[in-house]
Design an enzyme around this catalytic site. Structure first.
Site, PDB file in Angstrom:
ATOM      1  N   GLU A 162       0.849  -1.195   0.000  1.00  0.00           N
ATOM      2  CA  GLU A 162       0.000   0.000   0.000  1.00  0.00           C
ATOM      3  C   GLU A 162       0.891   1.255   0.000  1.00  0.00           C
ATOM      4  OE1 GLU A 162      -3.280   0.381  -0.472  1.00  0.00           O
ATOM      5  OE2 GLU A 162      -2.513   2.419  -0.585  1.00  0.00           O
ATOM      6  N   LYS A 221       8.231  -1.678  -2.362  1.00  0.00           N
ATOM      7  CA  LYS A 221       7.616  -0.897  -1.279  1.00  0.00           C
ATOM      8  C   LYS A 221       8.706  -0.294  -0.387  1.00  0.00           C
ATOM      9  CE  LYS A 221       5.016   0.921   1.665  1.00  0.00           C
ATOM     10  NZ  LYS A 221       4.217   2.118   1.403  1.00  0.00           N
ATOM     11  N   CYS A 277       6.274   4.619   9.064  1.00  0.00           N
ATOM     12  CA  CYS A 277       6.850   3.833   7.956  1.00  0.00           C
ATOM     13  C   CYS A 277       8.299   4.142   7.606  1.00  0.00           C
ATOM     14  CB  CYS A 277       5.990   4.037   6.721  1.00  0.00           C
ATOM     15  SG  CYS A 277       4.332   3.393   6.937  1.00  0.00           S
TER      16      CYS A 277
HETATM   17  N1  LIG Z   1       0.206   3.615   8.188  1.00  0.00           N
HETATM   18  C1  LIG Z   1       0.409   3.800   6.903  1.00  0.00           C
HETATM   19  O1  LIG Z   1       0.205   4.880   6.367  1.00  0.00           O
HETATM   20  C2  LIG Z   1       0.893   2.666   6.031  1.00  0.00           C
HETATM   21  C3  LIG Z   1       0.925   2.849   4.656  1.00  0.00           C
HETATM   22  C4  LIG Z   1       1.369   1.804   3.850  1.00  0.00           C
HETATM   23  C5  LIG Z   1       1.746   0.597   4.417  1.00  0.00           C
HETATM   24  N2  LIG Z   1       1.706   0.436   5.761  1.00  0.00           N
HETATM   25  C6  LIG Z   1       2.040  -0.874   6.306  1.00  0.00           C
HETATM   26  O2  LIG Z   1       0.805  -1.563   6.577  1.00  0.00           O
HETATM   27  C7  LIG Z   1       0.936  -2.387   7.739  1.00  0.00           C
HETATM   28  C8  LIG Z   1      -0.112  -2.003   8.756  1.00  0.00           C
HETATM   29  O3  LIG Z   1       0.125  -0.675   9.152  1.00  0.00           O
HETATM   30  P1  LIG Z   1      -0.943   0.156  10.004  1.00  0.00           P
HETATM   31  O4  LIG Z   1      -0.426   1.537  10.098  1.00  0.00           O
HETATM   32  O5  LIG Z   1      -2.304  -0.099   9.442  1.00  0.00           O
HETATM   33  O6  LIG Z   1      -0.817  -0.598  11.404  1.00  0.00           O
HETATM   34  P2  LIG Z   1      -1.799  -0.487  12.660  1.00  0.00           P
HETATM   35  O7  LIG Z   1      -0.975  -0.796  13.844  1.00  0.00           O
HETATM   36  O8  LIG Z   1      -2.580   0.783  12.589  1.00  0.00           O
HETATM   37  O9  LIG Z   1      -2.855  -1.674  12.424  1.00  0.00           O
HETATM   38  C9  LIG Z   1      -2.532  -3.025  12.470  1.00  0.00           C
HETATM   39  C10 LIG Z   1      -3.687  -3.774  13.131  1.00  0.00           C
HETATM   40  O10 LIG Z   1      -3.447  -5.173  13.029  1.00  0.00           O
HETATM   41  C11 LIG Z   1      -4.009  -5.795  14.180  1.00  0.00           C
HETATM   42  N3  LIG Z   1      -3.460  -7.145  14.343  1.00  0.00           N
HETATM   43  C12 LIG Z   1      -2.178  -7.497  14.644  1.00  0.00           C
HETATM   44  N4  LIG Z   1      -2.064  -8.836  14.681  1.00  0.00           N
HETATM   45  C13 LIG Z   1      -3.287  -9.335  14.411  1.00  0.00           C
HETATM   46  C14 LIG Z   1      -3.807 -10.665  14.283  1.00  0.00           C
HETATM   47  N5  LIG Z   1      -3.010 -11.739  14.437  1.00  0.00           N
HETATM   48  N6  LIG Z   1      -5.107 -10.821  13.999  1.00  0.00           N
HETATM   49  C15 LIG Z   1      -5.912  -9.751  13.823  1.00  0.00           C
HETATM   50  N7  LIG Z   1      -5.490  -8.470  13.915  1.00  0.00           N
HETATM   51  C16 LIG Z   1      -4.191  -8.270  14.196  1.00  0.00           C
HETATM   52  C17 LIG Z   1      -3.650  -4.840  15.307  1.00  0.00           C
HETATM   53  O11 LIG Z   1      -4.488  -5.043  16.427  1.00  0.00           O
HETATM   54  C18 LIG Z   1      -3.848  -3.469  14.628  1.00  0.00           C
HETATM   55  O12 LIG Z   1      -5.136  -2.932  14.876  1.00  0.00           O
HETATM   56  C19 LIG Z   1       2.378  -2.216   8.215  1.00  0.00           C
HETATM   57  O13 LIG Z   1       3.152  -3.236   7.637  1.00  0.00           O
HETATM   58  C20 LIG Z   1       2.771  -0.869   7.622  1.00  0.00           C
HETATM   59  O14 LIG Z   1       4.159  -0.781   7.396  1.00  0.00           O
HETATM   60  C21 LIG Z   1       1.272   1.438   6.579  1.00  0.00           C
HETATM   61  O1  LIG Z   2       8.750  17.281   1.767  1.00  0.00           O
HETATM   62  C1  LIG Z   2       8.470  16.638   2.788  1.00  0.00           C
HETATM   63  C2  LIG Z   2       7.576  15.547   2.794  1.00  0.00           C
HETATM   64  C3  LIG Z   2       7.336  14.871   3.979  1.00  0.00           C
HETATM   65  N1  LIG Z   2       7.954  15.258   5.129  1.00  0.00           N
HETATM   66  C4  LIG Z   2       7.697  14.515   6.373  1.00  0.00           C
HETATM   67  O2  LIG Z   2       7.877  13.132   6.122  1.00  0.00           O
HETATM   68  C5  LIG Z   2       7.028  12.358   6.962  1.00  0.00           C
HETATM   69  C6  LIG Z   2       6.231  11.368   6.147  1.00  0.00           C
HETATM   70  O3  LIG Z   2       5.289  12.050   5.366  1.00  0.00           O
HETATM   71  P1  LIG Z   2       4.392  11.317   4.256  1.00  0.00           P
HETATM   72  O4  LIG Z   2       5.255  10.475   3.402  1.00  0.00           O
HETATM   73  O5  LIG Z   2       3.585  12.336   3.582  1.00  0.00           O
HETATM   74  O6  LIG Z   2       3.399  10.437   5.174  1.00  0.00           O
HETATM   75  P2  LIG Z   2       3.319   8.859   5.489  1.00  0.00           P
HETATM   76  O7  LIG Z   2       1.921   8.596   5.903  1.00  0.00           O
HETATM   77  O8  LIG Z   2       4.424   8.481   6.406  1.00  0.00           O
HETATM   78  O9  LIG Z   2       3.516   8.137   4.065  1.00  0.00           O
HETATM   79  C7  LIG Z   2       4.720   7.476   3.674  1.00  0.00           C
HETATM   80  O10 LIG Z   2       4.769   6.188   4.238  1.00  0.00           O
HETATM   81  C8  LIG Z   2       3.640   5.354   3.871  1.00  0.00           C
HETATM   82  C9  LIG Z   2       3.777   4.072   4.650  1.00  0.00           C
HETATM   83  O11 LIG Z   2       4.616   3.155   4.038  1.00  0.00           O
HETATM   84  C10 LIG Z   2       3.649   5.169   2.356  1.00  0.00           C
HETATM   85  O12 LIG Z   2       2.547   4.341   1.983  1.00  0.00           O
HETATM   86  C11 LIG Z   2       3.557   6.520   1.668  1.00  0.00           C
HETATM   87  O13 LIG Z   2       3.620   6.349   0.256  1.00  0.00           O
HETATM   88  C12 LIG Z   2       4.713   7.387   2.146  1.00  0.00           C
HETATM   89  O14 LIG Z   2       4.592   8.702   1.592  1.00  0.00           O
HETATM   90  C13 LIG Z   2       6.156  13.368   7.715  1.00  0.00           C
HETATM   91  O15 LIG Z   2       6.683  13.590   8.996  1.00  0.00           O
HETATM   92  C14 LIG Z   2       6.264  14.616   6.870  1.00  0.00           C
HETATM   93  O16 LIG Z   2       6.053  15.783   7.612  1.00  0.00           O
HETATM   94  C15 LIG Z   2       8.819  16.326   5.137  1.00  0.00           C
HETATM   95  O17 LIG Z   2       9.381  16.680   6.171  1.00  0.00           O
HETATM   96  N2  LIG Z   2       9.058  16.994   3.963  1.00  0.00           N
END
Ligand SMILES: NC(=O)c1ccc[n+]([C@@H]2O[C@H](COP(=O)([O-])OP(=O)(O)OC[C@H]3O[C@@H](n4cnc5c(N)ncnc54)[C@H](O)[C@@H]3O)[C@@H](O)[C@H]2O)c1
Ligand SMILES: O=c1ccn([C@@H]2O[C@H](COP(=O)(O)OP(=O)(O)O[C@H]3O[C@H](CO)[C@@H](O)[C@H](O)[C@H]3O)[C@@H](O)[C@H]2O)c(=O)[nH]1
Length: 465
Positions: A162, A221, A277
């Protein structure tokens, strides 16, 4: 193969919004989002849709439109696995805090638990989708667990990382730059890949749906996050040079960003990147490179983290130095605790480290953030383990009103780029503060000439005084 029933394990920042979008765009698919966290699921099911556990612009409206129709939140993981044709694993993969790879490798225990549970429960063929961010070659481990502990049914494993960013999750999901689907090079693998392509094709143009092998998808990723974070660390490194040379980092960013080969995005200098992340995924990349003996590759990427730690620390140090080398007993207002605007997520936020540094210097820290709860702020500080639970509550105060934060403060520091900070009446704030009133802009957010005209002593990232 037409998918009719999807289960997503993990109702977090990724599982919740992603599945809500699939449900909204695919009314013919039933989507069950399950989690072991009862409180979280209760909030997703709260009768007031504004109480869902994740703040993202536009998300509660979308949940309101789909929940109870074809989108369901539950703690009954087994039932959801049992019904599903396709299972997304969207659980957390934090940095390991123990054992081999401590502080570097991704902790895959939650992923493994999911795989074991799926294998134990499944009585029909399933497509398993890696939605969590995983080290390259995790699918191999998943396959081994599923095939060795299952009931003889077939599992096809896809990687579908994602790329949404928090704060813009809904628009990112609605109009993704690309959707990436890695699959196995076999008839079954290609059919599984096509089934997931067909789900996304309900709203994403086909040319934006990329298919690759599983390993390229897993590694892409980590690579995307490493490149994005590298840009932030690069501009932050230059911001320090700007401060001593009378160059202005915003002007430098504009000048280089106008080169179409460089591009203008992700060149905003700041107090340092945060979020769940970037740091985790780069540390994981560094660890993977090390385990393959690629030490130069590992060192190259580690520098991105080293620079980010330096940026957070030097901002905090600058506050102490500017306030005549001591902040002991001085009130400092921190404006913003979330790691970026438009989210209530605080994981790895620069604010946590700046606050901790200032508390070590015996400052009286007061925090204002429009979306983050005081429980979250204290839990972030407690997690660092620098001082006791009681001491954190005694030394740091959380307030609900920005004017209360700055009242009789020696300094205010902008740590999150919330839009509302731009619309504050800074003259009233100035009048409420002790003099000389210092303002530290860690986000290059405000109009510094206007603030100086009001009377503030302004320090900002990337521009000399
Ligand atoms: N947060 C982001 O913006 C983002 C974006 C892209 C990818 N990711 C990736 O996606 C993954 C999830 O991230 P997140 O931010 O959603 O995490 P999160 O901690 O918000 O959510 C994960 C959820 O999984 C649940 N969980 C854990 N083990 C479980 C199990 N065995 N059965 C059922 N539920 C279970 C937890 O209770 C929790 O609510 C990570 O690998 C992260 O790196 C996060
Ligand atoms: O020019 C910039 C851009 C971002 N940031 C900082 O960088 C961090 C991350 O920002 P951003 O990437 O926008 O948010 P995330 O939700 O952490 O998203 C990143 O991490 C996710 C989890 O993997 C990915 O899915 C996204 O594509 C990737 O952008 C934050 O503290 C921002 O304030 C800066 O300081 N300067």
């Amino acid at each position: 193969m037409k998918i009719k029933n999807i289960c997503c394990i993990g109702a977090g920042y990724v599982g919740g919004p992603t599945m809500t979008m699939i449900a909204a765009k695919c009314p013919h698919i039933k989507v069950n989002v399950v989690d072991i966290n009862n409180d979280r699921i209760a909030l997703w099911n709260d009768s007031n849709v504004d109480n869902i556990p994740i703040y993202e612009p536009g998300l509660s409206e979308l949940v309101g439109q789909t929940r109870g129709k074809n989108l369901f939140f539950s703690t009954d993981v087994n039932a959801a696995i049992h019904q599903a044709d396709m299972i997304f694993i969207s659980v957390n993969t934090p940095t390991k805090t123990y054992g081999v790879g401590k502080g570097m490798a991704a902790d895959l225990k939650y992923i493994e638990l999911c795989a074991r549970q799926i294998a134990a429960v499944a009585t029909s063929d399933k497509i398993i989708v890696e939605k969590s961010t995983l080290p390259v070659r995790t699918a191999e481990a998943l396959r081994s667990i599923l095939d060795n502990t299952g009931n003889g049914v077939n599992f096809d494993i896809l990687s579908n990382p994602e790329f949404l960013a928090e704060g813009t999750a809904v628009t990112d999901l609605l109009n993704p730059d690309r959707v990436l689907i890695g699959g196995e090079d076999s008839d079954r693998g290609r059919a599984a890949q096509q089934a997931l392509v067909d789900v996304y094709a309900n709203w994403v143009p086909k040319k934006q749906i990329l298919t690759t092998n599983v390993w390229s998808s897993e590694l892409s990723k980590l690579t995307a996050n490493a490149f994005l974070a590298q840009r932030v660390s690069s501009i932050n490194a230059l911001s320090e040079l700007c401060e001593v040379t009378e160059a202005d980092v915003n002007e430098v960013a504009r000048a280089i960003g106008s080169d179409s080969r460089i591009g203008s995005k992700f060149l905003k200098a700041s107090v340092g990147f945060g979020g769940s992340c970037f740091q985790k995924d780069i540390l994981n990349l560094v660890y993977i490179a090390q385990t393959y003996g690629l030490n130069e590759v590992a060192d190259y990427w580690e520098q991105v983290i080293i620079m980010n730690d330096h940026q957070k620390r030097r901002f905090a140090k600058k506050i102490v130095k500017t306030l005549f080398n001591t902040v002991s007993g001085k009130k400092i207002a921190l404006m913003g605790w979330a790691f970026k605007k438009d989210t209530n997520d605080t994981r790895e936020s620069a604010s946590i480290y700046v606050a901790d540094y200032l508390l070590n210097e015996q400052a009286e820290v007061v925090v204002y953030d429009p979306k983050v709860t005081s429980e979250q702020i204290y839990s972030d500080l407690d997690y660092l383990g620098t001082r006791s639970h009681e001491e954190n509550r005694r030394l740091l105060k959380v307030v609900k009103n920005p004017l209360e934060a700055v009242h009789k403060a020696h300094a205010a520091a902008i740590l999150t780029e919330w839009d509302e900070f731009k619309h504050f009446d800074w003259e009233i704030i100035y009048n409420n503060m002790l003099k000389p009133a210092f303002l530290f802009d860690g986000r290059i957010l405000l109009n510094h000439n206007e603030l100086e005209d009001i009377g503030f002593n302004v320090y900002t990232i990337g521009r000399g005084e």
